[in-house]
Design a protein around this motif. Structure first.
Motif, PDB file in Angstrom:
ATOM      1  N   VAL A  74       0.836  -1.205   0.000  1.00 34.78           N
ATOM      2  CA  VAL A  74       0.000   0.000   0.000  1.00 34.78           C
ATOM      3  C   VAL A  74       0.865   1.248   0.000  1.00 34.78           C
ATOM      4  N   TYR A  75       2.009   1.179   0.661  1.00 29.52           N
ATOM      5  CA  TYR A  75       2.870   2.354   0.826  1.00 29.52           C
ATOM      6  C   TYR A  75       3.853   2.531  -0.330  1.00 29.52           C
ATOM      7  N   ARG A  79       4.251   3.489  -7.024  1.00 32.26           N
ATOM      8  CA  ARG A  79       2.899   3.386  -7.581  1.00 32.26           C
ATOM      9  C   ARG A  79       2.580   4.496  -8.599  1.00 32.26           C
ATOM     10  N   ASP A  89      -5.580   4.243 -13.237  1.00 32.50           N
ATOM     11  CA  ASP A  89      -6.065   3.766 -11.943  1.00 32.50           C
ATOM     12  C   ASP A  89      -4.861   3.348 -11.093  1.00 32.50           C
ATOM     13  N   PRO A  90      -4.678   3.917  -9.873  1.00 30.83           N
ATOM     14  CA  PRO A  90      -3.534   3.538  -9.045  1.00 30.83           C
ATOM     15  C   PRO A  90      -3.491   2.041  -8.745  1.00 30.83           C
ATOM     16  N   ALA A  91      -4.649   1.373  -8.721  1.00 36.48           N
ATOM     17  CA  ALA A  91      -4.683  -0.069  -8.448  1.00 36.48           C
ATOM     18  C   ALA A  91      -4.047  -0.875  -9.582  1.00 36.48           C
ATOM     19  N   VAL A 264       1.134   8.804  -3.296  1.00 37.25           N
ATOM     20  CA  VAL A 264       1.138   7.643  -2.415  1.00 37.25           C
ATOM     21  C   VAL A 264       0.339   7.963  -1.138  1.00 37.25           C
ATOM     22  N   TRP A 267      -3.304   7.225  -1.430  1.00 40.11           N
ATOM     23  CA  TRP A 267      -3.554   5.779  -1.467  1.00 40.11           C
ATOM     24  C   TRP A 267      -3.443   5.194  -0.062  1.00 40.11           C
ATOM     25  N   TRP A 268      -2.467   5.677   0.688  1.00 36.43           N
ATOM     26  CA  TRP A 268      -2.274   5.207   2.058  1.00 36.43           C
ATOM     27  C   TRP A 268      -3.450   5.638   2.943  1.00 36.43           C
ATOM     28  N   SER A 270      -6.483   6.275   2.045  1.00 39.10           N
ATOM     29  CA  SER A 270      -7.713   5.533   1.753  1.00 39.10           C
ATOM     30  C   SER A 270      -7.632   4.125   2.368  1.00 39.10           C
ATOM     31  N   TRP A 271      -6.428   3.570   2.443  1.00 34.32           N
ATOM     32  CA  TRP A 271      -6.276   2.275   3.132  1.00 34.32           C
ATOM     33  C   TRP A 271      -6.570   2.437   4.625  1.00 34.32           C
TER      34      TRP A 271
END
Ligand code: SF4
Length: 346
Positions: A74-75, A79, A89-91, A264, A267-268, A270-271
């Motif tokens: 995730v970190y 990314r 899409d970051p995923a 990043v 994204w972190w 949202s996790w």
């Protein structure tokens, strides 16, 4: 993302409208890699010159056999680089992996150039060369052989226990060129590790690989990083991690706190919102000033971790102040080794 309009196994000339159409061989999905798509490309170059490299510091050159990484941390600070490949899409970083199928062939040609000065080359600085795809594509044995054959020092960082497959090759390479190996192990709590790094082998498997590397006669350090504030920075977790690292006979340990660069951080967060909403406000305060944890936190962490290292006879590997990475054997710079030994000049 334009690549998603491609048909599986389609020939190159059947993929209209793609800027990088000439590099693409085919796209592939297989049952062993559910949810993943491999974009097999013919790379034009293998050696990447590090932009903004500071003379006298490690790694002017890197190799990335893959773009994207199924380890899916995730970190992961790489990314956002997937955007350069037009994966919006970051995923996609975790599931859409670009594979340079002709890498070794291109690399050998570059290493044979008269202008190549056999400077150290780093693998694993951007994406993991021993991610799961490597089990299918087996790019690394030829890459390692090409580097060793040309007299080029090798530095390798991974989270992949698949590294074990190539240990004898690395041991042979180490007889000819400096080889610097390191395993990244950030989380010793299996449940948390599976949530934060869902595509990685367990910490136990990774440390078993460190032990196997040491048994093969190779130096192998551990990157205990990133340390995750409020998640892995307790004395209990750090102590347990360092016990396991010492038991694996790691050559040295490097650690740093979590780095959350733009792209990043979101994204972190949202996790966190999904998994640990209780920590969202604390992280917002800690990283309010930018990508790095504040100096006060880093000092606090150093005061906590350094005695734990000393208690276990482990010494922190020297970190290059310019790059933030460990000073490497492959660069010929002094690095501290596990306590009991002397600092070693390679
Ligand atoms: S293993 Fe490294 S490159 Fe791969 S997702 Fe994790 S941090 Fe990123």
């Amino acid at each position: 993302m334009r690549w998603q309009s491609q048909q599986l196994d389609a020939p190159t000339d059947a993929l209209p409208g793609l800027a990088r159409i000439h590099d693409l061989v085919r796209t592939t999905r297989t049952p062993e890699f559910a949810g993943m798509t491999f974009y097999e490309v013919r790379a034009k170059s293998a050696l990447n010159r590090v932009p903004g490299h500071v003379p006298g510091t490690p790694y002017r050159w890197t190799i990335n056999p893959y773009r994207g990484c199924s380890h899916a941390c995730v970190y992961c600070f790489a990314r956002p680089t997937h955007r350069f490949l037009e994966f919006d899409d970051p995923a996609a970083f975790d599931a859409d992996v670009v594979v340079k199928v002709n890498l070794a062939e291109v690399l050998r040609a570059e290493l044979h150039r008269r202008s190549w000065r056999r400077e150290p080359v780093a693998l694993g600085t951007n994406t993991d060369p021993y991610q799961r795809a490597e089990g299918r594509y087996r790019l690394m044995p030829d890459v390692l052989s090409a580097l060793a054959d040309s007299g080029t020092p090798i530095s390798l960082l991974t989270k992949g226990s698949l590294l074990r497959r190539d240990l004898s090759l690395l041991a042979q390479a180490a007889e000819r060129v400096p080889v610097d190996l390191a395993m990244s192990v950030a989380v010793l709590d299996d449940d948390l590790q599976q949530r934060v790094e869902p595509g990685t082998p367990s910490a136990t498997a990774r440390l078993a690989t460190v032990r196997a590397a040491r048994d093969a006669g190779l130096e192998c350090g551990v990157f205990l990083m990133p340390v995750l504030p409020y998640l892995t920075d307790s004395v209990e977790h750090l102590g347990r991690a360092l016990d396991a690292i010492a038991a694996a006979r790691a050559s040295y340990v490097v650690w740093t706190a979590l780095y959350l660069k733009p792209g990043v951080k979101a994204w972190w967060v949202s996790w966190l919102q999904r998994e640990r909403p209780d920590l969202v406000a604390r992280y917002a305060r800690l990283y309010a000033e930018g990508a790095y944890a504040p100096k006060a936190y880093r000092r606090w962490l150093a005061d906590r971790i350094e005695p734990l290292l000393a208690e276990r006879g482990l010494v922190r590997g020297a970190v290059d102040s310019a790059t933030g990475t460990v000073r490497s054997r492959s660069t010929g710079i002094v690095r501290a080794v596990a306590a009991g030994g002397q600092p070693t000049l390679f």
